[in-house]
Design an enzyme around this catalytic site. Structure first.
Site, PDB file in Angstrom:
ATOM      1  N   ARG A 227       0.824  -1.202   0.000  1.00 17.12           N
ATOM      2  CA  ARG A 227       0.000   0.000   0.000  1.00 17.12           C
ATOM      3  C   ARG A 227       0.862   1.259   0.000  1.00 17.12           C
ATOM      4  O   ARG A 227       2.022   1.234   0.381  1.00 17.12           O
ATOM      5  CB  ARG A 227      -0.928  -0.018   1.222  1.00 17.12           C
ATOM      6  N   HIS A 228       0.263   2.361  -0.446  1.00 17.10           N
ATOM      7  CA  HIS A 228       0.950   3.648  -0.475  1.00 17.10           C
ATOM      8  C   HIS A 228       0.466   4.490   0.699  1.00 17.10           C
ATOM      9  O   HIS A 228      -0.735   4.518   0.975  1.00 17.10           O
ATOM     10  CB  HIS A 228       0.650   4.372  -1.802  1.00 17.10           C
ATOM     11  N   PRO A 229       1.374   5.182   1.384  1.00 19.18           N
ATOM     12  CA  PRO A 229       0.925   5.946   2.550  1.00 19.18           C
ATOM     13  C   PRO A 229       0.071   7.161   2.210  1.00 19.18           C
ATOM     14  O   PRO A 229      -0.693   7.633   3.057  1.00 19.18           O
ATOM     15  CB  PRO A 229       2.244   6.382   3.207  1.00 19.18           C
ATOM     16  N   ARG A 282      -9.569   4.007   3.398  1.00 16.13           N
ATOM     17  CA  ARG A 282      -8.881   2.968   2.643  1.00 16.13           C
ATOM     18  C   ARG A 282      -9.515   1.590   2.822  1.00 16.13           C
ATOM     19  O   ARG A 282      -9.769   0.877   1.852  1.00 16.13           O
ATOM     20  CB  ARG A 282      -7.410   2.909   3.068  1.00 16.13           C
TER      21      ARG A 282
END
Length: 375
Positions: A227-229, A282
């Site tokens: 995942r991307h922050p 998310r």
């Protein structure tokens, strides 16, 4: 077509393993004449790093970063005058010995600057030439202490290294850039200089947004798996048969994704209106997207989503990755005297990279080098 952009330059390559040899191979691809100085009898450590091996028994690790070079075998304790003669002729010298080693051999920058004032001398270290000089400069150690492993892998899991010696490669690229900058300075002043680059500093620079989060805001990033922050959806999803990566980096791409998935309601949901909203939501959004993606295969979604303008792709192994690059006309590989090589990624319209010599056998150019040096 003219000669390579760096044709006419002589590079004395005293480096081993990966960061230095990668940098010097890139210079060689651009036309520089690179002389690789190796230990008699053994050569570069990577000559013995296998499996895998090429069909003739050579280690593929060595073959991957040493094309377009010549090899001379020198014992630097006994053949130091030959090494000094090479440095005296060279435009560039690259070394990655532990700090202080080249000085003790009479091959440090201060001594060679007196011999060759125009020399661009590049030292690659693990942790600099100060208090960290005694630390071992291994990629795995740099990944660990430099923070890369702390942001790689699943949350709460053990630190995970990148699947390739990424810090060595990044450091090699920084070394090449520093060398070219120093050559430009020499072009205008006639003076060489000492270029220094370390694994740790190169990694901290390459951590980009993660390092900036700490430097600018005091935020210590944590591992988030795939995942991307700061961006959602920007991670691995599950199609009907295998995973697929989706990287919808803006509102327009997110809306296109929702339309292609036949879920326009998600695009209109106020919980997901902006990227910041999607980051906050998310968990729920990813569950909705995975449910929709389960209806078709990864290849089917790749075609549909790409046509809709949504960045995405299946997770390929290297065979599939090379096949894709071939299909896209990128010509990802070449053969040199029967040795398979990964092509240089640069495309230059006037002075493109060239492939002139297969990776050398140990010491095969001793006579050639000694002849040009008058030794």
């Amino acid at each position: 077509m003219t000669g390579g952009a760096l044709s006419g330059l002589l590079v004395a390559d005293f480096s081993r393993v990966l960061a230095g040899p990668y940098a010097t191979m890139l210079l060689a691809d651009l036309g520089a004449e690179v002389v690789k100085v190796e230990r008699p009898g053994a050569g570069d450590d990577t000559r013995a790093w296998g499996p895998p091996y090429a069909p003739d028994g050579e280690a593929t690790y060595f073959l991957g970063v040493n094309r377009n070079k010549r090899s001379i075998a020198l014992d630097l304790r006994e053949d130091v005058e030959v090494a000094r003669a090479l440095a005296g002729r060279a435009d560039v010298l690259v070394e990655n010995f532990r700090p202080g080693t080249m000085d003790r051999l009479g091959l440090g920058y201060p001594a060679l600057r007196e011999l060759n004032p125009g020399l661009v001398y590049c030292s690659i270290t693990g942790f600099g030439s100060g208090p960290g000089a005694g630390l071992p400069g291994y990629d795995l150690i740099a990944q660990a202490v430099g923070g890369l492993m702390s942001v790689t892998g699943e949350p709460g899991g053990p630190g995970t290294k990148a699947g390739v010696a990424l810090v060595d490669v990044i450091t090699g690229l920084h070394a090449g850039l520093g060398i070219l900058a120093a050559l430009r300075h020499r072009d205008t002043t006639g003076e060489g200089q000492h270029v220094e680059v370390s694994l740790l500093s190169s990694l901290l620079s390459a951590l980009t947004n993660h390092a900036s989060a700490y430097a600018a805001a005091g935020v210590v990033p944590q591992a988030m798996g795939n995942r991307h922050p700061s961006i959602v959806p920007y991670e691995v999803f599950e199609a009907a048969d295998r995973p697929i990566v989706i990287a919808a980096g803006n509102d327009r791409q997110f809306q296109a994704l929702c339309g292609a998935l036949d879920r326009p309601d998600l695009a209109g949901d106020p919980r997901y209106a902006t990227n910041a909203d999607r980051v906050a939501g998310r968990v729920g959004l990813v569950a909705e997207l995975n449910a929709a993606l389960a209806a078709r295969t990864a290849d089917e979604w790749f075609g549909t989503l790409t046509a809709a303008g949504v960045p995405c792709g299946p997770i390929n192994d290297l065979a599939a990755a090379f096949a894709l690059a071939d299909d896209l006309g990128l010509e990802p590989s070449v053969r040199l005297d029967g040795v398979g090589q990964v092509a240089n990624p640069l495309r230059l319209s006037a002075t493109p990279p060239s492939y002139r010599r297969r990776p050398p056998r140990l010491g095969e150019d001793d006579d050639w080098v000694r002849e040009i040096l008058g030794r």
